[in-house]
Scaffold this active site. Structure first.
Site, PDB file in Angstrom:
ATOM      1  N   HIS A   1     -63.624 122.448  57.949  1.00 53.25           N
ATOM      2  CA  HIS A   1     -64.028 121.213  58.744  1.00 53.25           C
ATOM      3  C   HIS A   1     -65.110 121.628  59.602  1.00 53.25           C
ATOM      4  O   HIS A   1     -66.042 120.837  60.017  1.00 53.25           O
ATOM      5  CB  HIS A   1     -62.931 120.541  59.565  1.00 53.25           C
TER       6      HIS A   1
ATOM      7  N   HIS B   1     -59.224 125.882  55.789  1.00 53.97           N
ATOM      8  CA  HIS B   1     -59.498 124.632  55.767  1.00 53.97           C
ATOM      9  C   HIS B   1     -59.824 124.047  57.155  1.00 53.97           C
ATOM     10  O   HIS B   1     -60.709 123.535  57.256  1.00 53.97           O
ATOM     11  CB  HIS B   1     -58.004 123.945  55.376  1.00 53.97           C
ATOM     12  N   GLU B   2     -59.153 124.515  58.159  1.00 52.30           N
ATOM     13  CA  GLU B   2     -59.416 123.969  59.459  1.00 52.30           C
ATOM     14  C   GLU B   2     -60.686 124.372  59.973  1.00 52.30           C
ATOM     15  O   GLU B   2     -61.527 123.817  60.763  1.00 52.30           O
ATOM     16  CB  GLU B   2     -58.304 124.157  60.527  1.00 52.30           C
TER      17      GLU B   2
ATOM     18  N   GLU C   1     -61.459 115.767  53.985  1.00 49.36           N
ATOM     19  CA  GLU C   1     -59.978 116.431  53.608  1.00 49.36           C
ATOM     20  C   GLU C   1     -60.247 117.197  52.440  1.00 49.36           C
ATOM     21  O   GLU C   1     -60.066 118.458  52.207  1.00 49.36           O
ATOM     22  CB  GLU C   1     -58.772 115.717  53.442  1.00 49.36           C
TER      23      GLU C   1
HETATM   24 ZN    ZN Z   1     -58.210 118.660  57.223  1.00 48.88          ZN
END
Ligand code: ZN
Length: 703
Positions: free
Chosen positions: A443, A438-439, A495
């Site tokens: 992103h 995710h990070e 997100e």
């Molecule tokens: Zn995030």
């Protein structure tokens, strides 16, 4: 008091979940010097947490002293045994212990999240009879007689924090109104000052004269400014919480020689200066050094930070934390980053929608060693000073062990027994995998198509939109940013994109291998990763949605959206087996087929709209899946009814023996939490005296 008042709103449940905040593996990875730095910073933070008690309510300090003394002079176990011998029930004793945990963990007798009062879940006489059993009752008695009516007071104004008469606060004296606060705010502004580290005390004389004392938190106590305008006198003083601020400065001074670099040293020196004199500018200077201290092994922030609990929203609550880098986890994340070029092409968009070179997003996983204050967040974005944020920057601190800790001892409503067991078993490793993806690749991936300042484009002129098959016609102007274009949609949408990347890439065996998962275990991890996201979205997501207000939390909205996408694809089902229950199921056999296809296509839509700045299409798509309609509207009450109580975290302590710092963890129960607090302070008697004196000193302002 009205008889119909529901007292359960103001007590903690007898089965209050108490979980451990695991930090050993991260702490063990630190050097001796880093451990010492972390140790003394923790000392400073914990004393600071006592300042938070005073900010919570007038009686919080004395309640803390009463309970801390009770369990310091006699072990928790001993005290329990004696109480049982005297014929008290386990239940009553447990209620006293749970109340003690509540006061310690929330920094006072009001909830850190929600601001409602916490009272013991036993009658006042039972409480008194219990503490009378203590071997130090004679020392407790004067404190108890001073506070016992306050402990149980549920008058309307005492039920919640706020401005008198709707609530109570110690940020402003009881006679202060919002208008007083405004008058003072204007005067303070005219002097180019701010209120972050202050409290306000108002006095009036019989001839109608008013005096406002604006008191800065500091070791030194002085009058710094005095000005009379008509009937009003403004006094800027220092010395609030003086004995505690002095102790904090002392512990920070002990930290300086273990700083890793000059930036950390200067940061600490600025904080010491601020806590000594009350200068906010010095705290801002400290924050400036803090921003420049990039990716330290030991991260911290300390001072008057968040303004949620001042009912007028301008004064900060004391907060001090120490978090340490998890080197083991960071190594896995680094491998993921170094192999990013290999994984990015696996995403469902072509290279024209990807950056020419992967830019590693600023993300380090830190584990909380110490968090002193009224509650522990999973991440923070600080400093809060706008003048610094806008021009000099800020840091995003992600606290990696907080969410996994909250997964312990969790019952999972809305899942089959087998799924509940799998979730319990694999949730933490699955979460680590998802966070990394995710990070870093979530992103960190994707490109924005842009017209540059010089008129050229950063993409080929014949680039085809993969969704429409037509040549791309929308893009970002040179002055546009993603946030400026996507506005209020931006954070939930992004997100969602990052979470979808996590789901999608977690299916790749080479990714799983980096995290140490192969074979059958890897299959369980993939299943649980998808299941926990679906569960968070479809099972629990509605906890964060309110009629008339919409989604309250970007991550919850993102997960709800992805769950809807998978429901539409037939991979996830939500049913209502009984009137007050739901069942969420994920079809394991379809994850790599229909599941992967649905997430892949949705991800392509998210990325294409983001890349081309097509806010219209993005809004249409995202709002469609975020919309809460039937049957979800009716199911919301079922979700809320099974909402789990907020967890209380047991934190470790550090000790120095023979120049070596050791970490001590405690049992994950009420006794463990109480023991951790008992062993936390070097000279508790000095702190007791400070808390009792400070409470007496200002009592008349709150009577
Ligand atoms: Zn995030």
């Amino acid at each position: 008091m009205s008889d119909t008042l529901d007292k359960s709103l103001y007590t903690l449940p007898s089965d209050q979940p108490i979980v451990g905040l695991e930090v050993k593996s991260a702490f063990d990875g630190l050097t001796d010097k880093e451990k010492k730095y972390a140790h003394f910073l923790s000392k400073a933070s914990w004393v600071g947490g006592l300042v938070t008690m005073i900010q919570t309510s007038l009686e919080s300090g004395p309640i803390f002293v009463l309970l801390h003394k009770l369990f310091s002079k006699q072990s928790c176990k001993d005290f329990k045994d004696v109480c049982l011998e005297k014929g008290f029930s386990e239940e009553d004793i447990n209620a006293l212990l749970i109340y003690t945990c509540g006061v310690f963990a929330n920094a006072g007798n009001y909830k850190g999240f929600g601001d409602t009062k916490i009272i013991p879940n036993i009658e006042c006489t039972t409480f008194e009879n219990l503490i009378r059993v203590s071997s130090v009752w004679s020392e407790l008695e004067p404190i108890w007689s001073q506070i016992k009516s306050d402990v149980y007071n549920l008058e309307k104004s005492k039920r919640c924090l706020g401005c008198n008469p709707e609530g109570c606060t110690t940020y402003l004296s009881k006679n202060c109104t919002k208008e007083d606060n405004e008058t003072v705010t204007n005067w303070v502004k005219s002097k180019d000052l701010e209120l972050w580290n202050t409290r306000l005390f108002k006095s009036t004389t019989e001839d109608g004269k008013v005096e406002y004392e604006i008191r800065l938190a500091s070791k030194e106590a002085k009058e710094l400014k005095k000005e009379t305008v008509g009937n009003i006198t403004y006094r800027l003083t220092s010395g609030d919480y003086s004995p505690l601020m002095s102790k904090i400065a002392e512990h920070l001074q002990q930290t300086v020689s273990y700083a890793a670099n000059e930036t950390q040293q200067k940061m600490l020196e600025s904080y010491i200066s601020s806590f000594t004199s009350g200068s906010l500018d010095e705290h801002k200077n400290g924050s400036r050094f803090w921003i420049k201290d990039k990716s330290p092994a030991v991260e911290n922030y300390i001072g008057f930070i968040e303004t949620y609990r001042d009912p007028t929203g301008v004064r900060g609550e004391f907060e001090g934390f120490v978090a340490v880098v998890n080197r083991e986890m960071s190594a896995k994340f680094n491998t993921l980053v170094s192999e990013a070029e290999k994984f990015l092409p696996l995403l469902p968009w072509n290279k024209n929608f990807e950056k020419d070179k992967f830019l590693k997003p600023d993300f380090t996983s830190l584990d909380v060693l110490t968090f002193a204050g009224s509650g522990i967040p999973a991440g923070i974005n600080i400093p809060n000073y706008d003048d610094i944020r806008q021009t000099e920057g800020f840091k995003n601190v992600s606290l990696g062990n907080v969410i996994p800790a909250s997964y312990q001892a969790t019952v999972s409503p809305f899942l089959s027994e087998a799924d509940g067991e799998l979730l319990q078993k694999y949730r933490i490793p699955a979460f680590e995998l998802q966070v990394g993806l995710h990070e870093l690749l979530g992103h960190g991936s994707g490109k924005l198509l842009k017209k540059e300042r010089n008129g050229t484009f950063n993409f080929p002129s014949d680039l085809v939109d993969p969704l429409t098959g037509e040549v791309v016609s929308s893009y970002y102007e040179s002055s546009d940013t993603y946030d400026s274009k996507f506005g209020s949609l931006s954070s939930a949408y992004e997100e969602c994109r990052a979470e979808a990347v996590g789901l999608y890439l977690s299916l790749e065996p080479s990714v799983l291998k980096i995290f140490g998962h192969e074979g059958e275990e890897a299959e369980h991890i993939v299943y649980v990763n998808w299941l926990s996201l679906v569960y968070a979205g479809a099972g629990r997501g509605l906890e964060m949605w309110a009629p008339g207000r919409g989604w309250l939390q970007a991550h919850s909205q993102a997960r709800f959206v992805l769950a809807q996408v998978l429901i539409q694809a037939g991979v996830v089902k939500v049913t209502q087996p009984t009137k007050d229950d739901l069942l969420v199921t994920l079809d394991k056999t379809q994850i790599r087929g229909a599941g992967r296809n649905a997430i892949g296509h949705f991800l392509l839509q998210l990325q294409t709209y983001k890349a081309t700045g097509n806010i219209k299409a993005a809004e249409k798509l995202f709002n469609h899946y975020s919309e809460v309609k039937e049957p979800w509207l009716s199911w919301r009450s079922i979700v809320l009814a099974k909402k789990q109580p907020r967890k209380i975290f047991v934190q470790s302590n550090t000790f120095i023996d023979n120049e070596k710092v050791t970490l001590k963890s405690y049992e994950n129960n009420a006794e463990g939490l109480i023991n951790s607090w008992v062993e936390r302070f070097d000279e508790p008697d000095i702190l007791y005296k400070a808390l009792l004196d400070l409470s007496k000193k200002d009592a008349h302002h709150f009577a």
